[in-house]
Design an enzyme around this catalytic site. Structure first.
Site, PDB file in Angstrom:
ATOM      1  N   ASP A   1       0.852  -1.191   0.000  1.00  0.00           N
ATOM      2  CA  ASP A   1       0.000   0.000   0.000  1.00  0.00           C
ATOM      3  C   ASP A   1       0.892   1.247   0.000  1.00  0.00           C
ATOM      4  O   ASP A   1       1.575   1.515   0.998  1.00  0.00           O
ATOM      5  CB  ASP A   1      -0.913  -0.025   1.233  1.00  0.00           C
ATOM      6  CG  ASP A   1      -1.945   1.086   1.171  1.00  0.00           C
ATOM      7  OD1 ASP A   1      -1.690   2.124   0.508  1.00  0.00           O
ATOM      8  OD2 ASP A   1      -3.018   0.927   1.777  1.00  0.00           O
TER       9      ASP A   1
ATOM     10  N   CYS B   1      -4.233  10.685 -15.537  1.00  0.00           N
ATOM     11  CA  CYS B   1      -4.675  10.782 -16.933  1.00  0.00           C
ATOM     12  C   CYS B   1      -6.084  11.367 -16.932  1.00  0.00           C
ATOM     13  O   CYS B   1      -6.993  10.870 -17.579  1.00  0.00           O
ATOM     14  CB  CYS B   1      -4.581   9.465 -17.683  1.00  0.00           C
ATOM     15  SG  CYS B   1      -5.521   8.154 -16.952  1.00  0.00           S
TER      16      CYS B   1
END
Ligand SMILES: C[S@@+](CC[C@H](N)C(=O)[O-])C[C@H]1O[C@@H](n2cnc3c(N)ncnc32)[C@H](O)[C@@H]1O
Length: 497
Positions: free
Chosen positions: A358, A429
């Site tokens: 993580d 993005c």
């Protein structure tokens, strides 16, 4: 759409064309049904093309049909409802998919009306049953009575502008509004130009993107990759602005040996710029690993596109790279992507390592351990809608809240892992302001020892001639309609003390 796609001519001899046309339409229909069940068109379509042995222009026809029907149903659905004289909810979902394919042939491709209608009715008979075929026949005849412009005039609201563009350019209206705000917020448009720019941006989302390859430095050079592509009878050219990128004009990337063996890969030029800019930005002071070498981290690496380029650059710069990913199956993809660079690193000073973990904990676990960090955060992907035809219909504003929390936690968790003088690139993005500039502003408030630096200088360093159209800085937002890349955003941060 302002650019109407042309119908690729079939490579199949005329006698067999009926059958291959059927196969292409059946493939497209099957993919739309898989998408309705939660699948992804860009993953399902290649399977269908292989299963039905569709190649060349027949594969191109199936692709245009699938992607067009999926992207443009925001326009086709109201046309179908009007032609069927009933609300969409009263149409069977599978029949609606057949009609979307028919509507795209009539209004978005240059398929002759009689062929589009006959083939769609035949498809309906095969997949939806004889009863549905009667309805499909009636709707197709009705749609074919008017041209695209007439249908646009019938179904597109005249105002407000965002509602008009939502139907005309087939995007959910919340996305149209968000992209409008992003164009202004990132300084790409003014109040005077934004409406026209927005229309160009939405139209770019509806067009097939250029296919870009990356020549991973040290593993293969751009000229060699162009020659390798041409040996497969495809055509390619070096990208005019991005030194590691090759533009593939047509052809199958899977046929290129350098792609199969990992020296090159399919990768949007915008993504290449982000990885190169992180590496090219001067840090203050030497790298802090023994001998002044640098340690790099790709915090959210799966499936490994940017890590692939970073790994090749790490070997060239004698740096170490850790590519981290939380999802084990995606970490496996990263390992596969990095295999060629890991092999190349064996004879060098670099160590390339893939980890599963993580990323939010990295700062606590490894304080000040890295000289360069990439946080390519999970995001809505609103900058890459042209690649994922169904994505615009799946995303909701609720995603923004959940992703915004994760984006802040990843960036906030990564900054303490940065060594003094080190550089961090935060990328998405998506140009959505809530995922880009707002995240940076919030996180910087909590880290007074971190400064944002002008990413435009880095872009100028790693590209040829991309010094204009980069906005006012300090973050850089690339745009499909301006740069021909995905709508990548990135910000560069430096830890001062
Ligand atoms: C935008 S993608 C990264 C794309 C990648 N950089 C590339 O170029 O191929 C974001 C990735 O972050 C991963 N991710 C999500 N939460 C994470 C976390 N807490 N720690 C590390 N990675 C995480 C996702 O599984 C996903 O693979």
């Amino acid at each position: 759409m302002s650019q109407r796609p042309t119908r690729p001519r079939s490579a199949t001899p005329p006698r067999a064309r009926g059958r291959s046309g059927d196969a292409a339409r059946l493939a497209a229909y099957t993919v739309l049904r898989s998408v309705a069940a939660g699948g992804y068109a860009n993953l399902e379509l290649p399977k269908e093309l292989r299963r039905r042995h569709l190649r060349g222009r027949d594969a191109a026809f199936a692709t245009e049909l699938t992607y067009g029907a999926c992207r443009l149903c925001g326009f086709y659905d109201p046309v179908i409802a009007l032609a069927a004289d009933r609300p969409l909810e009263r149409l069977d979902e599978a029949v609606l998919d057949t009609l979307r394919l028919g509507a795209h042939q009539l209004l978005g491709m240059r398929v002759p009306a009689h062929a589009a209608a006959d083939e769609t009715v035949a498809l309906a008979r095969q997949v939806n049953g004889a009863g549905a075929a009667g309805l499909v026949n009636a709707v197709m005849r009705r749609i074919s009575e008017a041209d695209r412009e007439t249908w646009l005039a019938r179904v597109v609201p005249t105002e407000p502008l965002t509602a008009r563009l939502a139907v005309e350019q087939s995007h959910p209206e919340w996305i149209v509004k968000a992209l409008r705000q992003a164009l202004i917020g990132h300084g790409a448009s003014t109040a005077g130009t934004v409406d026209e720019d927005l229309e160009r941006l939405l139209a770019a989302d509806n067009a097939a993107p250029e296919l870009h390859l990356v020549a991973r430095p040290g593993l293969i050079e751009v000229e060699e990759l162009v020659r390798a592509v041409e040996s497969t009878a495809a055509t390619a050219a070096a990208h005019p602005h991005v030194p590691t990128a090759v533009v593939l004009d047509h052809g199958d990337p899977g046929a290129i040996a350098a792609i199969r063996d990992g020296r090159a890969a399919v990768q949007d030029a915008g993504s290449q710029v982000v990885a190169a800019a992180l590496v090219a930005t001067p840090r203050t002071g030497p790298g802090h690993a023994p001998g002044g070498r640098e340690r790099w981290l790709d915090l959210c690496a799966g499936p490994g596109g940017k890590a692939g380029l970073l790994a090749a650059l790490a070997v060239r710069h004698d740096a170490d790279l850790v590519a981290n990913e939380v999802a084990p199956h995606r970490a496996t993809l990263v390992e596969q992507t990095l295999a060629a660079a890991i092999e190349a690193a064996r004879g060098s000073a670099s160590r390339i390592e893939v980890r599963t973990g993580d990323g939010r904990r990295i700062g606590a676990e490894e304080p000040a351990a890295y000289d360069r960090i990439l946080v390519d955060a999970p995001c809505t992907g609103l900058g890459a809608l042209r690649r994922r035809p169904e994505a615009r219909w799946r995303r909701t504003t609720a995603d923004l809240a959940a992703l915004g929390t994760l984006q802040r936690e990843l960036l906030g968790g990564a900054l303490p892992a940065l060594a003094p003088g080190g550089i961090l690139a935060y990328a998405t993005c998506s140009p959505h302001l809530a995922e880009t500039t707002f995240v940076i502003a919030d996180v910087l408030k909590k880290h007074p020892n971190v400064q944002q630096i002008d990413a435009r200088a880095a872009v100028a360093d790693v590209t040829t001639g991309w010094t204009e159209d980069l906005g006012p800085g300090p973050g850089v937002q690339l745009w499909p309609h301006i740069h021909g890349t995905d709508g990548m955003f990135f910000a560069l941060l430096r830890r001062e003390g």
